[in-house]
Write a protein that holds these residues in place. Structure first.
Motif, short mmCIF file in Angstrom:
data_model
loop_
_atom_site.label_atom_id
_atom_site.label_comp_id
_atom_site.label_asym_id
_atom_site.label_seq_id
_atom_site.Cartn_x
_atom_site.Cartn_y
_atom_site.Cartn_z
N PHE B 221 6.83 -6.14 6.08
CA PHE B 221 5.46 -5.72 6.34
C PHE B 221 5.43 -4.46 7.21
CE2 PHE B 221 0.99 -6.35 6.48
CZ PHE B 221 0.58 -5.90 7.71
N VAL B 222 6.22 -4.47 8.26
CA VAL B 222 6.24 -3.32 9.16
C VAL B 222 6.74 -2.08 8.43
CG1 VAL B 222 7.31 -2.34 11.21
CG2 VAL B 222 6.44 -4.65 11.26
N GLY B 223 7.77 -2.26 7.62
CA GLY B 223 8.29 -1.13 6.86
C GLY B 223 7.22 -0.54 5.95
N SER B 224 6.48 -1.43 5.29
CA SER B 224 5.43 -0.93 4.41
C SER B 224 4.32 -0.26 5.22
CB SER B 224 4.87 -2.10 3.60
OG SER B 224 3.67 -1.71 2.99
N TRP B 225 3.98 -0.87 6.35
CA TRP B 225 2.88 -0.38 7.17
C TRP B 225 3.12 1.06 7.61
CZ3 TRP B 225 -1.68 -2.58 7.83
CH2 TRP B 225 -2.52 -2.11 8.83
N ASN B 226 4.37 1.35 7.96
CA ASN B 226 4.68 2.69 8.46
C ASN B 226 5.16 3.63 7.37
OD1 ASN B 226 4.06 2.02 11.08
ND2 ASN B 226 6.12 1.27 11.51
N GLY B 227 5.25 3.15 6.16
CA GLY B 227 5.81 3.98 5.10
C GLY B 227 4.99 5.23 4.86
N TYR B 228 5.67 6.33 4.68
CA TYR B 228 4.98 7.61 4.54
C TYR B 228 5.33 8.30 3.24
CZ TYR B 228 3.52 12.31 5.79
OH TYR B 228 2.92 13.53 5.79
N LEU B 229 6.59 8.28 2.91
CA LEU B 229 7.06 9.08 1.78
C LEU B 229 6.55 8.54 0.45
CD1 LEU B 229 8.91 11.52 1.53
CD2 LEU B 229 10.74 9.96 0.97
N LEU B 230 6.75 7.23 0.23
CA LEU B 230 6.34 6.67 -1.06
C LEU B 230 4.84 6.77 -1.29
CD1 LEU B 230 8.58 3.51 -1.59
CD2 LEU B 230 8.57 5.63 -2.85
N PRO B 231 4.02 6.36 -0.29
CA PRO B 231 2.58 6.49 -0.55
C PRO B 231 2.17 7.93 -0.81
CG PRO B 231 2.96 5.14 1.39
CD PRO B 231 4.28 5.73 1.01
N LEU B 232 2.82 8.87 -0.15
CA LEU B 232 2.45 10.26 -0.33
C LEU B 232 2.58 10.69 -1.77
CD1 LEU B 232 1.72 12.99 0.88
CD2 LEU B 232 4.15 13.41 1.21
N PHE B 233 3.66 10.26 -2.40
CA PHE B 233 3.88 10.72 -3.76
C PHE B 233 3.20 9.85 -4.80
CE2 PHE B 233 6.62 14.30 -3.68
CZ PHE B 233 7.13 14.30 -2.41
N LEU B 234 2.95 8.59 -4.47
CA LEU B 234 2.47 7.70 -5.51
C LEU B 234 0.97 7.44 -5.47
CD1 LEU B 234 5.34 5.06 -5.44
CD2 LEU B 234 5.03 6.93 -7.03
N LEU B 235 0.32 7.86 -4.39
CA LEU B 235 -1.10 7.55 -4.28
C LEU B 235 -1.95 8.81 -4.27
CD1 LEU B 235 -1.14 4.84 -1.48
CD2 LEU B 235 -1.29 4.49 -3.93
N GLY B 236 -3.13 8.66 -4.77
CA GLY B 236 -4.11 9.72 -4.63
C GLY B 236 -4.90 9.51 -3.35
N SER B 237 -5.66 10.49 -2.94
CA SER B 237 -6.24 10.41 -1.60
C SER B 237 -7.29 9.33 -1.47
CB SER B 237 -6.83 11.75 -1.18
OG SER B 237 -7.77 12.16 -2.15
N ASP B 238 -7.77 8.77 -2.56
CA ASP B 238 -8.76 7.71 -2.41
C ASP B 238 -8.10 6.40 -2.05
OD1 ASP B 238 -9.11 6.59 -5.81
OD2 ASP B 238 -7.62 7.94 -4.95
#
Lengths: 436, 293, 326
Positions: B221-238
């Motif tokens: 959970f903590v790893g996901s909570w602080n994750g930056y790289l994956l969300p940056l590339f896989l998510l749109g700003s919404d």
């Protein structure tokens, strides 16, 4: 099937899948490009722009709304992407061949790469005549690849030395320096007055490297400098000379305390923040600094005593002391975008919207018409210098492309840290050039 | 024998837990050590939280000082702003999904590797351990292409699945020894009772390995909570998660508002901390007296 | 009852009422189906997801290491040249040295400290939940924030120098910078170590302590003779994760030091990969560095497995059979 055979089969499958996947990345419907429509048909344009808050973000909402009013069949989807993340996302888009319709571009080597990949629309004949007349040729130079135009500029950001008039007065400096010797004198006076003379954000590498770019611009003659992107040849003695003069300058210790770990502009203790709070007197920076400093002052308003002077002339330099260097921001169309894309770019290139862009982004518009309306005192100073300059170069790292540019930046930083000589800078850059 | 053993090793649950231990005060030495430790751990965090009450200029002029004046504007702006709450929800959804998925899949796979014997067992373990050793940053582009090919960009599940995948090696490495530690006698007893391996899994293994499970769940959970790289590339700003939304909220085109960032991140820390404090008791309370002889 | 010379057929109950003689072959086949089914069912999902989202992209990325690629244009075959360049570069070798320094320093600094704190935390004293939460807080905060906070604290003009009236270049002085890095790393990851140790301590039966207490052993003697040895597997696992994490360290270094890291003497292999690969637009080169980083981690992992973790896991990365095969 034995375990070993299973692994071999698995590897074979992986290899085949790799080839297949790299081949068919376009098989799924693109997600970044909007709906295509013909002229007059409904279309949705996606825009990737780099302002995530405040007036910059609002500008895009306003501009797209205004355009839709005039052309109801065109609607927009705006993606606000933070500046630092823009490059990475664009790159991923390029690799997966899934480009947004309209995207921010800064020209130079990076744009050339995307053009080579065949993903940018050729705008040479699509830029309206009005815009061409208004802008002149100069701003388009940054967006030209092999003589064709691939982007429309929105802002010019020339560089120079930003300084605090109050602090200069405090140190008893009456005239802004025009040569490096005079700059050294000014530094000495500031130190005597107990003021950090020059702020530099060496932690991010490029602010330190800008010092080298300016020394090189002054040391090298026009052609050697402007052609470096194609020749990639640093054997001309002017390059080494520039490095050595910079090394000497660094030796006088003119920088703020802890400059090696000072970032450029992102936090309060950045070099821009130091200027904004009168903790340092000067900073070599690009035209955006006015807005950045304004954000970091105690009352978040532009610094009232901010001034600008052009980078001083260098001893024995073959470059014109009035030459300018700077960046150009602009926007490009993806090759698949509908024709409403270039219509929109022409729309925002009008003097009215250029003026609004300049206000929102605290930058100089590319449109000459809009430039006449520029108000800020500091901006007027460097606008005049820009308009009168005999030639303008892009920032050297943009010009040289990512590989050599990064090597150059890192080499100069090492010199700032006392960890490398002037010759080492040239060697590093040459080594990177070989590998290009 | 079988019946008695089964009863004797009933997993600890609320009904059969020992009465709450008498919690006493420890020795002063222990508390002194604890105070020093807590101070060291917390001070930089307090710097962040209190820093949120200042504004940018204050940092330059007086780095170590207290807010002067205390300026709650940043915190208020964040809480009333439009991008904090959606980002919070996104982070929660993705975090819980990742944690649950990682624990479920990781536990099942670890169980197989810990307690079954089959050809390919060591290779399976090597596969997961080896995945830990390749930096994720380089694999990001092929990963993006993969996610896109599956049509999962800008979806929660499209982020959760890769995050589970990247969290599996650590999870398995931690859980396998835990599961190995469960004595064979229990398994044999269960077999004689006729429950078979799957029944054994659900009735005995799960409760007994709870500390390990909770630990890996928290880590995931903590790893996901602080994750930056994956969300940056896989998510749109919404669908941005909190670490990305921080950048957007506090960073204008060229500069960023440090104090705002500090306020934002202070608020972002809270859910992860709450999650942890809810579960940390279970790490300790699980096993005492459960496994006899 | 007639004595027959033939063995009773499988499954049939002998007229004497004896239990059926099991026919080994039939019994084994039945068990195999069920067992394999269970294995597939339980490990299948994990393996599938892992292959899809980790292994496959990793192979693809490694594949790029043989090419020169700017991320946009075509792939240019470069054979082993990338690898040659990397191994020739003194900056890479320095990075490797730094990584191993971090590996050793992390274990030496965090290990004993974590065990000590876990022992303290494990006591049933008042306020222990609160203490535990506080210790874990640094781990919960993202590395970006940790880097930001510590860089503001450790700046030449930062809070630490100001508070204690010092004038130390915590970050830019090459003699000090490494230890500053270790301070930050220890601060952040001690919580992780403590939590693992705590979890491990839960498997140690109370009765052992009670028995030792009856025998008159002191608190510390008990920890030395009971806790430490039984904590062995946990310590070894934690050390393994710590080593691998140390080898891959990037975020903290880049956020706190930025591009000064090489001059400050704290750059790591992953940092080198980022600056020479991603920042330079040389993705083939970057992938090659990643592959080297992977190989180094793999070798370290293999050596560690063989000599340290042997007794805990059945020779996982080597093919050596376990001593106590289950």
């Amino acid at each position: 099937m034995s375990v070993r055979k299973a692994w071999a089969a698995g590897a074979a499958v992986a290899a085949v899948a790799t080839l297949a996947l790299t081949g068919c990345t376009t098989s799924t419907a693109p997600t970044n490009g909007g709906d295509k429509g013909g002229d007059g048909e409904a279309s949705v344009l996606t825009i990737w722009q780099n302002s995530t808050t405040g007036p910059g973000q609002a500008y895009w909402r306003d501009a797209t709304a205004a355009f839709t009013e005039e052309h109801p069949e065109v609607t927009f989807k705006i993606e606000d992407i933070q500046n630092e993340q823009m490059d990475g996302k664009l790159q991923t888009a390029v690799q997966s061949k899934d480009m947004p319709d309209i995207f921010m571009a800064r020209g130079g080597g990076k744009l050339a790469d995307v053009v080579k990949a065949g993903l940018v629309k050729d705008l040479t004949d699509l830029v309206s005549d009005d815009v061409m007349a208004d802008y002149g040729d100069a701003p388009f130079a940054a967006f030209s690849v092999e003589g064709k135009i691939y982007g429309v500029p929105t802002a010019v950001l020339p560089g120079g030395v930003f300084y605090s008039k109050d602090l200069f007065e405090q140190a008893g400096i009456t005239e802004t320096p025009t040569t490096i010797d005079e700059l050294n004198d000014a530094v000495a006076k500031l130190k005597d007055a107990g003021i950090d003379p020059i702020a530099v954000g060496a932690k991010d590498a490029w602010p330190a490297a800008h010092w080298y770019y300016w020394f090189a611009l002054r040391s090298c003659d026009k052609d050697t400098l402007l052609d470096i992107a194609t020749t990639k040849d640093f054997s001309d003695p002017c390059w080494l000379d520039a490095a050595e003069q910079l090394e000497e300058f660094i030796g006088t210790e003119p920088f703020n305390k802890g400059f090696l770990t000072t970032p450029a502009q992102s936090v309060a203790n950045s070099s821009a923040g130091l200027i904004a709070n009168h903790k340092a007197a000067m900073e070599v920076m690009g035209g955006w600094d006015v807005g950045v400093i304004a954000d970091l002052t105690p009352d978040k308003k532009p610094l009232p005593d901010l001034g600008w002077f052009p980078f001083p002339a260098v001893d024995g330099g073959k470059g014109d002391p009035a030459a300018m260097m700077g960046g150009v921001d602009g926007f490009s169309c993806s090759v698949d975008s509908p024709s409403s894309c270039e219509d929109f770019l022409n729309f925002i290139a009008s003097p009215e919207w250029q003026g609004k862009y300049a206000t929102a982004y605290s930058s100089l518009p590319a449109s000459a018409e809009a430039q006449k309306a520029v108000e800020g005192d500091v901006e007027k100073t460097f606008l005049a210098a820009y308009q009168e300059s005999p030639y303008m170069s892009m920032w050297l790292d943009t010009l040289l492309g990512q590989n050599i540019g990064t090597a150059l930046n890192d080499g100069v930083v090492k010199m700032f840290a006392g960890d490398g000589s002037a010759q080492a800078v040239i060697d590093d850059v040459s080594k990177a050039a070989e590998r290009d | 024998m079988s019946l008695e053993t089964s009863l004797a090793i009933t997993p600890v649950n609320k009904r059969t837990r020992k009465p709450k231990e008498y919690v006493k005060w420890g020795s002063p030495g222990v508390y002194l050590a604890a105070i020093i430790l807590v101070t060291v751990c917390i001070t930089p965090v307090l710097y962040v939280i209190i820093g949120g009450f200042r504004d940018n200029a204050q940092f330059t002029t007086d780095p170590a000082g207290f807010p002067n004046p205390w300026n709650p504007a940043n915190y208020i702006n964040v809480l009333t702003g439009s991008n904090f709450w959606p980002a919070l929800i996104n982070s929660v959804v993705v975090g819980l999904g990742t944690a649950l998925g990682t624990v479920a899949l990781g536990l099942m796979a670890s169980y197989v590797m810990a307690r079954y014997n089959f050809t390919g067992k060591t290779q399976m373990y090597s596969l997961f351990a080896a995945g830990l050793m390749f930096p994720a940053t380089v694999a990001i582009t092929p990963l993006y292409i993969m996610v896109r090919a599956l049509g999962l960009t800008n979806t929660h599940i499209g982020l959760i699945l890769p995050q589970i995948a990247f969290a599996l090696p650590t999870t398995i490495i931690i859980l396998v020894p835990f599961l190995k530690a469960i004595p064979m006698e229990l398994e044999e007893a269960a077999a004689i009772d006729g429950t078979g391996r799957l029944g054994f899994f659900f009735r005995m293994v799960l409760p007994l390995s709870l500390p390990g499970v909770i630990t890996t769940g928290i880590l995931a959970f903590v790893g996901s909570w602080n994750g930056y790289l994956l969300p940056l590339f896989l998510l749109g700003s919404d669908k941005y998660t909190l670490p990305l939304a921080v950048q957007n909220a506090a960073t204008s085109q060229y500069a960023s508002d440090a104090a705002m960032i500090l306020a934002y991140t202070s608020l972002s820390m809270l859910p992860a901390l709450i999650f942890f404090s809810l579960f940390e008791r279970r790490i300790v309370g699980g096993l005492t007296g459960a496994v006899k002889g | 009852m007639s004595t027959t010379q033939t063995a009773p057929a499988a499954g049939r109950i002998d007229p004497a009422g004896q239990r059926e003689t099991p026919r080994p072959v039939a019994r084994r086949r039945r068990i195999d189906w069920r067992k394999n089914g269970e294995i597939a069912l339980l490990s299948g999902p994990a393996i599938l997801i892992f292959l899809t989202f980790v292994i496959f992209p990793v192979f693809l990325a490694a594949f790029y290491g043989f090419f020169k690629w700017d991320g946009i244009g075509a792939l240019e075959w470069n054979g082993l040249q990338n690898y040659v360049w990397i191994l020739e570069d003194p900056e890479f070798r320095e990075a490797v040295g730094h990584n191993f320094g971090i590996v050793i320093a992390s274990i030496v600094l965090q290990g004993p400290l974590a065990i000590l704190f876990a022992l303290v935390m494990n006591q049933k004293i008042k306020g222990r939940s609160f203490i535990r939460i506080m210790i874990f807080v640094p781990y919960v905060i993202s590395e970006v924030v940790v880097g930001l906070a510590w860089s503001m604290l450790m700046q030449d003009t930062g809070a630490i120098n100001q508070l204690f009236g010092l004038d130390i270049s915590w970050l830019s002085d090459p003699n000090i910078a490494f230890w500053s890095l270790m301070i930050i790393i220890t601060w952040k990851y001690i919580g992780f170590a403590v939590i693992l140790m705590l979890a491990g301590m839960q498997s140690i039966p109370e009765e052992l302590y009670e028995a030792a207490a009856i025998d008159g052993a002191s608190f510390w003697k008990m920890q030395w003779s009971i806790t430490l040895p039984l904590l062995g597997p946990t310590i070894r696992i934690w050390a393994f994760l710590s080593i691998i994490g140390s080898l891959q360290l990037f975020d903290l270094v880049f956020i706190v030091w930025g591009r000064i890291a090489p001059s400050a003497g704290v750059h790591t292999m992953a940092f080198y990969m980022y600056t020479e690969g991603h920042l330079s637009g040389e993705y083939g080169f970057g992938s090659a560095v990643a592959v080297l980083l992977f190989l180094i981690s793999l070798i370290v992992g293999l050596v560690y497995q063989r000599f340290v973790l042997r007794r805990d896991i059945d020779g996982a990365l080597t093919d050596a059979p376990a001593k106590d095969a289950k």
